[in-house]
Design an enzyme around this catalytic site. Sequence first.
Site, PDB file in Angstrom:
ATOM      1  N   GLY A   1      46.589  76.039 105.235  1.00 20.79           N
ATOM      2  CA  GLY A   1      46.919  77.567 104.637  1.00 20.79           C
ATOM      3  C   GLY A   1      48.403  77.690 105.039  1.00 20.79           C
ATOM      4  O   GLY A   1      49.363  77.971 104.478  1.00 20.79           O
TER       5      GLY A   1
ATOM      6  N   TYR B   1      27.989  74.095 100.644  1.00 21.98           N
ATOM      7  CA  TYR B   1      29.605  74.201 100.796  1.00 21.98           C
ATOM      8  C   TYR B   1      30.023  73.081  99.457  1.00 21.98           C
ATOM      9  O   TYR B   1      30.810  73.507  98.758  1.00 21.98           O
ATOM     10  CB  TYR B   1      29.987  73.440 101.803  1.00 21.98           C
ATOM     11  CG  TYR B   1      31.385  73.244 101.867  1.00 21.98           C
ATOM     12  CD1 TYR B   1      32.614  74.262 102.170  1.00 21.98           C
ATOM     13  CD2 TYR B   1      32.120  71.861 101.668  1.00 21.98           C
ATOM     14  CE1 TYR B   1      33.868  74.139 102.216  1.00 21.98           C
ATOM     15  CE2 TYR B   1      33.369  71.908 101.572  1.00 21.98           C
ATOM     16  CZ  TYR B   1      34.403  72.874 101.782  1.00 21.98           C
ATOM     17  OH  TYR B   1      35.871  72.656 102.056  1.00 21.98           O
TER      18      TYR B   1
END
Length: 284
Positions: free
Chosen positions: A36, A194
């Site tokens: 990020g 996930y």
Amino acid sequence: MPALPPPTPDALRRDPLPLRGRTALVTGASRRGGIGCAVARRLAAYGASVYLHHHVPHDADQPWGADPEGPEGAAAAVREARADPDARVVHGPADLAAPDAPAALIATAAGALGGRLDILVANHALSGSDGPLDTVDAAMLDAHWAVDTRSVILLVQAYARLRAALPARTPGGRVVMMTSGQDLAGGMPGEIAYGLAKGALASATRSLATALADAAVTVNTVNPGPVDTGYLTGPAYDAVAALFPGGRWGMPDDPARLISWLTTDEAEWITGQVIDSEGGFRRG
């Protein structure tokens, strides 16, 4: 409709600041060593104003821990890369597991960046709280669904509603989501919850791209492959590195280069795609 003419020589010359004047929200950008933050740095280097979302309690619970300098450390790294002195770099928290948090985050980010949001990079994810088929339970499935899938769809929904208030087909609308290659050879048998949650995003990519096409917003999903964000060390780290033809892991800036390019006008004809950026990683 007649075909567009070929670009002029001036149009072929690359703008060094292709995102000048545009705004972006990057979720999951709390650590300088993460994807990020790398994406946010690239966007800022292209001229964008950037809002960094963080949820420090999640990082603090992980083996790698939170950034020693906190979210401000990540924001400082992004400011360091900023190319346009007028661009803003701000950050704020949100627990995206809460149903109302995604819409609130979109509103907060847009407000902090002048009331408009051009780019959404949904990079956040829930780590851990998972297992193989024999151990996965309803709580694991629900937790990953809430963070890895539901919150992303709700972010896109709130983003689309914000873009709808702009003049028709305002350029620069971009959504990039993240997946993990669970549809490729071998899958993710040790991370069922996930893998399912991220796989849902890959499956939804084309539908979301179609839904936002009339607003001139592109939607793409990137699988960055194994990236060294500090979660693996020792012999296991070396074993994964050996599966890359280049002999090294992906680094956060590897997927960041692709993701940042997808947000520029050069990529306006690419939408509805799930793109693997794995450096030739040998799966299976």
